[in-house]
Scaffold this active site. Structure first.
Site, mmCIF file in Angstrom:
data_model
loop_
_atom_site.group_PDB
_atom_site.id
_atom_site.type_symbol
_atom_site.label_atom_id
_atom_site.label_comp_id
_atom_site.label_asym_id
_atom_site.label_seq_id
_atom_site.Cartn_x
_atom_site.Cartn_y
_atom_site.Cartn_z
ATOM 1 N N HIS A 354 0.791 -1.236 0.000
ATOM 2 C CA HIS A 354 0.000 0.000 0.000
ATOM 3 C C HIS A 354 0.813 1.271 0.000
ATOM 4 O O HIS A 354 0.247 2.365 -0.073
ATOM 5 C CB HIS A 354 -0.926 0.038 1.217
ATOM 6 C CG HIS A 354 -2.175 -0.764 1.025
ATOM 7 N ND1 HIS A 354 -3.291 -0.241 0.446
ATOM 8 C CD2 HIS A 354 -2.445 -2.053 1.308
ATOM 9 C CE1 HIS A 354 -4.233 -1.176 0.383
ATOM 10 N NE2 HIS A 354 -3.737 -2.285 0.902
ATOM 11 N N LYS A 542 -8.975 14.244 3.834
ATOM 12 C CA LYS A 542 -8.120 13.056 3.868
ATOM 13 C C LYS A 542 -7.262 13.176 5.119
ATOM 14 O O LYS A 542 -7.264 14.237 5.765
ATOM 15 C CB LYS A 542 -7.237 12.973 2.620
ATOM 16 C CG LYS A 542 -6.489 14.283 2.288
ATOM 17 C CD LYS A 542 -5.661 14.188 1.013
ATOM 18 C CE LYS A 542 -6.447 14.193 -0.256
ATOM 19 N NZ LYS A 542 -6.427 12.943 -0.974
ATOM 20 N N ARG A 543 -6.542 12.120 5.480
ATOM 21 C CA ARG A 543 -5.628 12.241 6.624
ATOM 22 C C ARG A 543 -4.684 13.423 6.413
ATOM 23 O O ARG A 543 -4.274 13.709 5.284
ATOM 24 C CB ARG A 543 -4.823 10.943 6.792
ATOM 25 C CG ARG A 543 -5.624 9.773 7.311
ATOM 26 C CD ARG A 543 -6.242 10.060 8.680
ATOM 27 N NE ARG A 543 -5.222 10.247 9.703
ATOM 28 C CZ ARG A 543 -4.747 9.273 10.477
ATOM 29 N NH1 ARG A 543 -5.210 8.048 10.363
ATOM 30 N NH2 ARG A 543 -3.822 9.520 11.377
ATOM 31 N N LYS A 548 0.661 14.609 1.664
ATOM 32 C CA LYS A 548 -0.607 14.983 1.024
ATOM 33 C C LYS A 548 -0.715 16.493 0.801
ATOM 34 O O LYS A 548 -1.613 16.975 0.116
ATOM 35 C CB LYS A 548 -1.789 14.469 1.852
ATOM 36 C CG LYS A 548 -1.893 12.924 1.857
ATOM 37 C CD LYS A 548 -3.057 12.473 2.727
ATOM 38 C CE LYS A 548 -3.172 10.956 2.865
ATOM 39 N NZ LYS A 548 -3.900 10.321 1.740
ATOM 40 N N THR A 650 -8.271 6.968 -2.804
ATOM 41 C CA THR A 650 -9.630 6.545 -3.151
ATOM 42 C C THR A 650 -10.601 7.709 -2.953
ATOM 43 O O THR A 650 -11.674 7.726 -3.561
ATOM 44 C CB THR A 650 -10.100 5.354 -2.287
ATOM 45 O OG1 THR A 650 -9.814 5.640 -0.912
ATOM 46 C CG2 THR A 650 -9.410 4.075 -2.706
ATOM 47 N N LYS A 654 -14.129 9.001 -5.078
ATOM 48 C CA LYS A 654 -15.448 9.352 -4.520
ATOM 49 C C LYS A 654 -15.892 10.718 -5.041
ATOM 50 O O LYS A 654 -17.061 10.908 -5.391
ATOM 51 C CB LYS A 654 -15.388 9.361 -2.985
ATOM 52 C CG LYS A 654 -15.005 8.014 -2.375
ATOM 53 C CD LYS A 654 -14.653 8.148 -0.885
ATOM 54 C CE LYS A 654 -13.875 6.946 -0.397
ATOM 55 N NZ LYS A 654 -13.213 7.190 0.911
HETATM 56 C C1 LIG Z 1 -11.985 7.441 1.301
HETATM 57 C C2 LIG Z 1 -11.592 7.818 2.667
HETATM 58 C C3 LIG Z 1 -10.244 8.046 2.970
HETATM 59 C C4 LIG Z 1 -9.154 7.979 1.940
HETATM 60 O O1 LIG Z 1 -8.996 9.262 1.336
HETATM 61 P P1 LIG Z 1 -7.728 9.625 0.440
HETATM 62 O O2 LIG Z 1 -8.072 10.965 -0.107
HETATM 63 O O3 LIG Z 1 -7.634 8.583 -0.620
HETATM 64 O O4 LIG Z 1 -6.544 9.662 1.335
HETATM 65 C C5 LIG Z 1 -9.924 8.403 4.265
HETATM 66 N N1 LIG Z 1 -10.869 8.518 5.225
HETATM 67 C C6 LIG Z 1 -12.172 8.322 4.950
HETATM 68 C C7 LIG Z 1 -13.174 8.478 6.052
HETATM 69 C C8 LIG Z 1 -12.580 7.951 3.679
HETATM 70 O O5 LIG Z 1 -13.880 7.731 3.434
#
Ligand SMILES: *Cc1c(COP(=O)(O)O)cnc(C)c1O
Length: 813
Positions: A354, A542-543, A548, A650, A654
């Site tokens: 990952h 995101k985190r 990032k 991911t 979304k």
């Molecule tokens: C999809 C998702 C992530 C991953 O987000 P990235 O932008 O790909 O880092 C993290 N936390 C939650 C709650 C998510 O639904």
């Protein structure tokens, strides 16, 4: 079909039997628990039928091992999958109950940090939707991922006591508990010419499974997510201990054992290296494999076919002890020889990598590992010996190469090396990530085992991230191209025919405005901040992590603010910048990033000189449920990681599926999003991965040069420390020094000007409403490639070799 009247009767009967009072006296929590129990009855029939079918069949099953499953709420999702939502809502309304109000009482199952845990949840959803026999295995943490509060601009962490009112979905299976052994020593014995390895003086821990049903979409499949809880074995915590007057020690022992499944480690893409974490890993892996072998032996006669009937997938290296644990069971308990056990084990296990971030690659000090897991260590040692002997034959005398690939070296157990050697498949999670694995991070392993390497680009489930989170858009899509897209996401491409249809454009635009209005109302209600629903909603959730680059986003906002102050007539469409995300509690820079966002937000939001053209909001406690409100309301999706660092992402998918336009680097799955939508429907900026990797290898980057060359950049950097922001002079000095004195490891300054240009382009594009809506439709129409159904069918076909098992309707229902 169920009728409304029948549903009402079920609900009332269930209420009385559970609570022993009149419905008029029900509290909201009573109502919620009752509905959970009613839905569970519908699920149980299918669950039993699925388990019976799997027990009878002769085909293969998959187990997805993951330290994290970030499920979110299940009630609404389960109602949709069972096709009961409308009937349920209507029946409850007649009983004076609002379905969405009681759904709000459900806690998020937050047993994951971010992308990796959410991927595991999407994969389970797709396995069941595709009628594939695939189950999850993990830990039932008593406390999930912490709850984030913002106090004075800083992150504060609170425990996530998600089981406080019980969990309506899980079933405790006490009769299926197994024992897991830690510590002690291994004694060798010889019996009938065979060496026996006898593990003694160990600390036993009882692993008790809790099963959660994973419901398929409008089919009869119900798979199982089995989460393990650590308890003391009765014989070690009983009255004899108490009678010996050792009561306090007994309580302490119980506390230590239960601590194994007490809490999820809140680190994402970072290894903390605590022994308890290694304990967690072995705990659930050992319990999971023991229960799989037990179940297998009920189904089949001989273990020699194990790998033909069972696939075990490990989500990153966290469950990699599955390899030596399966070896241990086959050799020590089933008396198999090494070679046969090795063939079965490697035939069973497959591995997903990952991340390539060095700070995230797992390695454990040998002394800690050996003390905690003496027998497992012996097996890892033997795997390493045999592997190094092979390497010696292949690369005689090349000690550097052998050391770089060894499982045991420099005093550590290298978990990714164990995964590579002991599995039949190694996959990355986006094309570019797999290429970097093959050419850089695992190139030596790629030379040895090219056939093991493959790519499986991540995906997201359209049931949660479109059907559930964006009901209006889902309805429009079904009205336009029919409902088949829910079973075959590629069908979304049919929407391309409507890109130029002005009535369709109007409806897409109307739905986006509706979703933006909902988020606007949520923000007003929760934060008493008014935002303009006609402004561009530009969102990064995101985190929080240096790679990032939330700070790049902030520097651009500061620059935009400076430009507005210099020229109040600056032609920009009003912008609302929205952030959300948690920082690991021990990650100082990430926490300072949150403080910086909130500080900049406070300054900008109260400045009347800019006439509300700019707003900045930090939404606290980003989780799955908050995401469901955010993605449908986004105009712009921020995917701005330093190229090469984000394995896939991911969140990007979304946003895309909900019609947002990506502003992003050529990193992770952004590259494949660009391939799908075409370069006119995405805004790309910044260094490429090749350029970044070249700088790391050859040097040649100097952050000071950019500081001196770019006056706008210099201005925002100086504003971090010159009193422009209403904080102490040293509050953001760490951030400032990271850029200039530590040479900007993540190339924020390097990408700044092209990021500003990209944002100017976004502003221009948004002026042309029709063009923008067309871009949005292109994004929705091409998002099918990122359905986790597609990803999972590829895993099923290329890695696991499993096939759909249609489950007959249970005649009881
Ligand atoms: C999809 C998702 C992530 C991953 O987000 P990235 O932008 O790909 O880092 C993290 N936390 C939650 C709650 C998510 O639904």
């Amino acid at each position: 079909m169920i009728t409304k009247e029948y549903f009402k009767k079920l609900y009332l009967d269930k209420f009385q039997s559970m609570h022993g009072k009149e419905i008029a006296e029900a509290t909201p929590m009573d109502q919620y628990l009752t509905l959970g129990a009613v839905i569970r009855d519908f699920i149980s029939r299918k669950w039993i039928a699925s388990n019976n079918a799997y027990a009878k069949m002769d085909d293969k099953e998959t187990y997805y091992f993951s330290l994290e499953f970030l499920l979110g709420k299940l009630m609404d999702a389960n109602l949709l999958k069972l096709h009961l939502k409308e009937i349920c809502a209507e029946a409850l309304t007649e009983l004076g109950i609002q379905l969405d109000q009681i759904e709000a009482l459900e806690p998020d199952a937050g047993l994951g940090n971010g992308g990796l845990g959410r991927l595991a949840a999407c994969f389970l959803d797709s396995l069941a939707a595709l009628q594939l026999p695939g189950h999850g295995c993990g830990i039932r943490y008593k406390y999930g991922f912490f709850e984030q509060k913002i106090v004075d601009g800083y992150q504060v962490e609170l425990p996530d006591n998600w089981l406080k009112y019980g969990n309506v979905w899980e079933i405790r299976k006490a009769d299926k508990a197994v024992e897991v052994r830690f510590g002690g020593n291994v004694r060798l014995d010889r019996v009938d010419g065979r060496t026996l390895f006898i593990h003694e003086n160990f600390d036993p821990v009882l692993a008790v499974p809790y099963d959660t049903p994973i419901v398929g979409y409008r089919n009869n499949t119900v798979n199982t997510l089995r989460l393990w809880s650590a308890e003391t074995t009765m014989k070690d915590f009983d009255f004899s201990t108490f009678n010996r007057g050792d009561y306090l020690n007994a309580v302490k022992y119980k506390y230590e054992v239960e601590s194994i499944s007490q809490v999820l480690y809140p680190d994402d893409n970072h290894l903390e290296g605590r022994v308890l974490r290694l304990k967690q890993q072995y705990f659930f892996v050992s319990a999971g494999i023991q229960s799989i072998v037990r179940r297998y032996k009920k189904r089949h006669i001989h273990l020699r076919d194990f790998h033909k009937k069972v696939a075990i997938h490990i989500n990153d290296t966290h469950p990699v002890l599955a390899i030596p644990e399966l070896m241990r069971i086959l050799i020590d308990e089933e008396e198999m020889g090494w070679d046969e056990a090795w063939e079965i084990t490697t035939g069973t296990i497959s591995y997903t990598n990952h991340t390539i971030l060095p700070e995230a690659l797992e390695k454990w000090p040998i002394d800690i590992f050996q003390t905690l897991l003496p027998r497992i260590y012996m097996i890892v040692h033997e795997i390493n010996e045999r592997f190094c002997r092979q390497l010696w034959e292949k690369y005689p005398g090349d000690w550097n190469k052998i050391r770089s690939m060894a499982i045991l070296s420099d005093g550590y157990v290298h978990m990714a090396h164990l995964a590579a050697v002991g599995s039949n498949s190694i996959n990355g999670v986006a094309k570019i990530h797999t290429e970097i694995l093959k050419s850089q991070v695992m190139s030596n392993f790629y030379d040895s085992y090219p056939h093991k390497f493959n790519n499986k680009t991540n995906g997201i489930t359209p049931r949660r991230w479109l059907l559930k989170s964006n009901p209006q858009l889902s309805r429009l899509i079904s009205d336009t191209i029919g409902p088949d897209w829910l079973y075959d996401s590629r069908k979304l491409q049919l929407l391309v025919d409507y890109v130029r249809d002005s009535a369709f454009q109007d409806r897409i635009h109307g739905i986006k405005q509706h979703n933006k209005a909902l988020l606007t109302a949520f923000i007003k209600d929760k934060y008493q901040i008014s935002i303009d629903p006609d402004s561009i909603f530009d969102i990064q959730v995101k985190r929080i992590h240096a790679y990032k680059r939330q700070i790049l986003n902030v520097l651009h906002i500061m620059d935009l603010y400076n430009r507005l102050l210099e020229n109040p007539n600056l032609e920009i469409h009003p912008r609302t910048f929205i952030f959300g995300g948690k920082a690991a509690p021990s990650y100082y820079m990430a926490k300072q990033t949150i403080k910086l966002i909130n500080t900049v937000a406070a300054v900008i939001n109260q400045d009347t000189r800019i006439h509300g053209k700019l707003k900045v909001i930090f939404l606290e406690n980003y989780n799955v449920s908050l995401g469901e409100k955010i993605f449908p309301a986004a105009d712009v999706s921020e995917q701005i990681s330093t190229a090469s660092k984000e394995a896939s992402g991911t969140g990007n998918m979304k946003f895309m599926m909900n019609g947002a336009i990506t502003i992003g680097t050529l990193d992770g799955a952004n590259i494949e999003i660009k391939e799908e939508v075409g370069e006119d429907n995405i805004v790309i900026f910044g260094l490429t991965a090749d350029q970044v990797l070249k700088y790391y290898q050859e040097g040649g980057y100097n952050a000071w040069d950019l500081y001196h060359e770019d006056g706008r950049l210099k201005m925002v950097l100086d504003q971090l420390i010159n009193g422009f922001l209403p904080v102490g002079p040293d509050e953001f000095r760490g951030i400032y020094e990271g850029f200039l004195y530590h040479n900007d490891e993540y190339f924020v300054l390097k990408d700044f000007s092209s990021y500003v240009e990209a944002h100017n382009k976004i502003n221009r594009l948004y002026q042309d409403k029709e063009k923008w809506v067309q871009m949005s439709i292109h994004n929705i129409a091409h998002s099918g490639k990122f359905s986790s159904d597609k990803t999972i069918s590829e895993y099923a076909r290329d890695i696991w070799n499993i096939h759909p098992v249609p489950i007959p309707n249970n005649p009881l229902f």
